[in-house]
Design a protein around this motif. Sequence first.
Motif, PDB file in Angstrom:
ATOM      1  N   GLY A  47      -5.660   2.167  61.911  1.00  0.00           N
ATOM      2  CA  GLY A  47      -6.706   1.795  62.297  1.00  0.00           C
ATOM      3  C   GLY A  47      -7.937   2.852  63.093  1.00  0.00           C
ATOM      4  N   GLY A  48      -9.150   2.709  63.582  1.00  0.00           N
ATOM      5  CA  GLY A  48     -10.582   2.583  63.595  1.00  0.00           C
ATOM      6  C   GLY A  48     -11.214   2.829  62.345  1.00  0.00           C
ATOM      7  N   THR A  49     -12.559   3.175  62.959  1.00  0.00           N
ATOM      8  CA  THR A  49     -13.274   3.987  62.021  1.00  0.00           C
ATOM      9  C   THR A  49     -13.793   5.333  62.453  1.00  0.00           C
ATOM     10  OG1 THR A  49     -15.293   2.484  62.966  1.00  0.00           O
ATOM     11  CG2 THR A  49     -14.193   1.381  61.333  1.00  0.00           C
ATOM     12  N   GLU A  50     -13.723   5.457  62.987  1.00  0.00           N
ATOM     13  CA  GLU A  50     -13.892   6.930  63.676  1.00  0.00           C
ATOM     14  C   GLU A  50     -13.647   7.362  63.128  1.00  0.00           C
ATOM     15  OE1 GLU A  50     -13.235   3.763  66.794  1.00  0.00           O
ATOM     16  OE2 GLU A  50     -12.122   5.213  65.844  1.00  0.00           O
ATOM     17  N   GLY A  51     -14.271   9.309  62.860  1.00  0.00           N
ATOM     18  CA  GLY A  51     -13.170  10.169  62.304  1.00  0.00           C
ATOM     19  C   GLY A  51     -12.394  11.046  62.807  1.00  0.00           C
ATOM     20  N   TRP A  52     -11.558  11.780  62.867  1.00  0.00           N
ATOM     21  CA  TRP A  52     -10.210  12.408  63.180  1.00  0.00           C
ATOM     22  C   TRP A  52     -10.781  14.074  62.974  1.00  0.00           C
ATOM     23  CZ3 TRP A  52     -10.752  10.453  58.148  1.00  0.00           C
ATOM     24  CH2 TRP A  52     -10.548  11.304  57.611  1.00  0.00           C
ATOM     25  N   ASP A  53      -9.697  14.748  64.058  1.00  0.00           N
ATOM     26  CA  ASP A  53      -9.542  16.068  63.704  1.00  0.00           C
ATOM     27  C   ASP A  53      -8.142  16.564  63.658  1.00  0.00           C
ATOM     28  OD1 ASP A  53     -10.109  18.703  63.870  1.00  0.00           O
ATOM     29  OD2 ASP A  53     -11.986  18.744  64.936  1.00  0.00           O
ATOM     30  N   TYR A  54      -7.791  16.744  64.973  1.00  0.00           N
ATOM     31  CA  TYR A  54      -6.252  17.831  65.263  1.00  0.00           C
ATOM     32  C   TYR A  54      -4.839  16.691  65.994  1.00  0.00           C
ATOM     33  CZ  TYR A  54      -8.547  22.293  65.488  1.00  0.00           C
ATOM     34  OH  TYR A  54      -8.930  23.099  64.605  1.00  0.00           O
ATOM     35  N   HIS A 324     -13.021   6.265  52.513  1.00  0.00           N
ATOM     36  CA  HIS A 324     -14.453   6.026  52.991  1.00  0.00           C
ATOM     37  C   HIS A 324     -14.711   5.208  52.044  1.00  0.00           C
ATOM     38  CE1 HIS A 324     -13.004   9.724  54.735  1.00  0.00           C
ATOM     39  NE2 HIS A 324     -14.154   9.721  55.867  1.00  0.00           N
ATOM     40  N   GLY A 325     -15.685   5.385  52.672  1.00  0.00           N
ATOM     41  CA  GLY A 325     -16.691   3.809  51.100  1.00  0.00           C
ATOM     42  C   GLY A 325     -17.410   5.013  50.133  1.00  0.00           C
ATOM     43  N   HIS A 326     -18.048   4.683  49.334  1.00  0.00           N
ATOM     44  CA  HIS A 326     -18.554   5.037  48.460  1.00  0.00           C
ATOM     45  C   HIS A 326     -20.037   4.832  48.470  1.00  0.00           C
ATOM     46  CE1 HIS A 326     -14.758   5.167  45.917  1.00  0.00           C
ATOM     47  NE2 HIS A 326     -14.954   3.939  46.196  1.00  0.00           N
ATOM     48  N   GLY A 327     -20.639   5.755  48.144  1.00  0.00           N
ATOM     49  CA  GLY A 327     -22.393   5.865  47.905  1.00  0.00           C
ATOM     50  C   GLY A 327     -22.670   6.082  49.104  1.00  0.00           C
ATOM     51  N   ALA A 328     -23.643   5.571  49.778  1.00  0.00           N
ATOM     52  CA  ALA A 328     -24.265   5.439  50.787  1.00  0.00           C
ATOM     53  C   ALA A 328     -23.396   5.389  52.136  1.00  0.00           C
ATOM     54  CB  ALA A 328     -25.497   4.703  51.473  1.00  0.00           C
ATOM     55  N   THR A 329     -21.990   4.836  51.646  1.00  0.00           N
ATOM     56  CA  THR A 329     -21.319   4.459  53.151  1.00  0.00           C
ATOM     57  C   THR A 329     -20.129   5.738  52.579  1.00  0.00           C
ATOM     58  OG1 THR A 329     -19.310   3.509  52.329  1.00  0.00           O
ATOM     59  CG2 THR A 329     -21.294   2.309  53.307  1.00  0.00           C
ATOM     60  N   HIS A 330     -20.140   6.809  52.324  1.00  0.00           N
ATOM     61  CA  HIS A 330     -19.263   8.155  51.982  1.00  0.00           C
ATOM     62  C   HIS A 330     -18.829   8.611  53.187  1.00  0.00           C
ATOM     63  CE1 HIS A 330     -17.072  11.066  49.754  1.00  0.00           C
ATOM     64  NE2 HIS A 330     -17.193  11.618  50.566  1.00  0.00           N
ATOM     65  N   ASP A 331     -19.719   8.240  53.944  1.00  0.00           N
ATOM     66  CA  ASP A 331     -19.051   9.582  55.169  1.00  0.00           C
ATOM     67  C   ASP A 331     -18.745   8.117  56.321  1.00  0.00           C
ATOM     68  OD1 ASP A 331     -20.221  11.672  54.378  1.00  0.00           O
ATOM     69  OD2 ASP A 331     -22.288  11.674  55.353  1.00  0.00           O
ATOM     70  N   LYS A 332     -18.435   7.220  55.904  1.00  0.00           N
ATOM     71  CA  LYS A 332     -17.750   5.765  56.978  1.00  0.00           C
ATOM     72  C   LYS A 332     -16.524   6.095  56.698  1.00  0.00           C
ATOM     73  CE  LYS A 332     -22.117   3.775  58.428  1.00  0.00           C
ATOM     74  NZ  LYS A 332     -23.078   1.809  58.146  1.00  0.00           N
ATOM     75  N   VAL A 333     -15.537   5.921  57.792  1.00  0.00           N
ATOM     76  CA  VAL A 333     -14.221   5.942  57.632  1.00  0.00           C
ATOM     77  C   VAL A 333     -13.845   4.350  57.166  1.00  0.00           C
ATOM     78  CG1 VAL A 333     -11.677   5.403  58.756  1.00  0.00           C
ATOM     79  CG2 VAL A 333     -13.299   7.320  59.323  1.00  0.00           C
ATOM     80  N   LEU A 334     -12.910   3.439  56.454  1.00  0.00           N
ATOM     81  CA  LEU A 334     -13.182   2.165  55.793  1.00  0.00           C
ATOM     82  C   LEU A 334     -12.167   1.356  56.846  1.00  0.00           C
ATOM     83  CD1 LEU A 334     -12.893   1.973  52.401  1.00  0.00           C
ATOM     84  CD2 LEU A 334     -14.961   1.593  53.564  1.00  0.00           C
ATOM     85  N   PRO A 335     -12.520   0.129  57.442  1.00  0.00           N
ATOM     86  CA  PRO A 335     -11.375  -0.409  58.399  1.00  0.00           C
ATOM     87  C   PRO A 335     -10.539  -0.207  58.355  1.00  0.00           C
ATOM     88  CG  PRO A 335     -13.869  -1.575  58.067  1.00  0.00           C
ATOM     89  CD  PRO A 335     -14.240  -0.972  56.963  1.00  0.00           C
TER      90      PRO A 335
END
Length: 345
Positions: A47-54, A324-335
Amino acid sequence: MRHRYAAIITGATLGLAVSVLLAEFARAVPPAAQASGYHIVKKIVTGGTEGWDYITMDSDARLAYIGREDHVDVVNVDEGKIVGKVIGLEGTSGLFPIPEFGRGYAMNGDAGTVVIVDLKTLAKIGSVKAGKDPDSFTYEPVTKRMFVMNSSSANATAINAKDGTLAGTVALGGQPEAAVSDGKGKVYVNITDKDEIVEVDGQTLKVTQRWPLVQGTGPSGLAIDRKNRRLFSACDNQRMVIMNADNGKVIAALRTGAGTDGAGFDPETGNAFASAGGAGTLTIIHEDSPDRFKVLEEIDTQSGARTMTVDMKTHNVLTVTARHGHGATHDKVLPDTFVILVVGK
């Protein structure tokens, strides 16, 4: 080919015609890659809606560490759950655990620092000034130094891992990406804007070699076979470039998926891995000998699964992604969509 065999065939000529057709088809279609046996064996939803890396792994402790923008998730991969968090970070790419000293070194990219963490309590116990945008990292066990690649200042920060003191800075002459150690005092770094790998002396903090990747552009992930002295560089042009770590000779450049980013090597199986977030695939490459390599298979993972690590105890590959979401929310990680994909046999 379909039009060539469109005529009606009857009677005794049928068997011969079918044989000819199959032979022609076999010549036209290349043989399939050898099945590797790897597949997704488990999914751990954190879970979590933050992005990620390594994602990094302490195989003995069974803990994975995942950079999540303002914190690091600590996940017990056997239990399949988050068991802690390193909080209060600013633009972190991840954390490298050093169990030998009971410390972890977490990147604090926006602040230009490296935060020292107690691995037992996950409390911050110190901080070291780095360059601009500290991003990737590796540990060199001979000098016992952490090497932190500063993405925006073309250098690396060396830190004495035992006490967290600054050892010095290495001028790299280009933008660094992933780095690995050979376990004998050398550090190798992908220089992504120069399409090369540099060799760094871990003691003197000097670049000792520069080698062009030749068939690879935009290198990111890097892995090493320490025994056979082979480097595996994952490049933007869908190539895994394999290089001799002693002389810089390019041995092979094998095709990988679109958006290849991460790289790993398992010395037990002799398999190298390249994770591709664009294609949502994991390419498995086998080392038949130090000078012979072949693609075993390219398996499906999930879109966005670009970074990875190898669990040296189970020999599984761990990669992470989310929807991710679609359209305006594309950059957001879905819960509730962030997931660790455990790939094994």
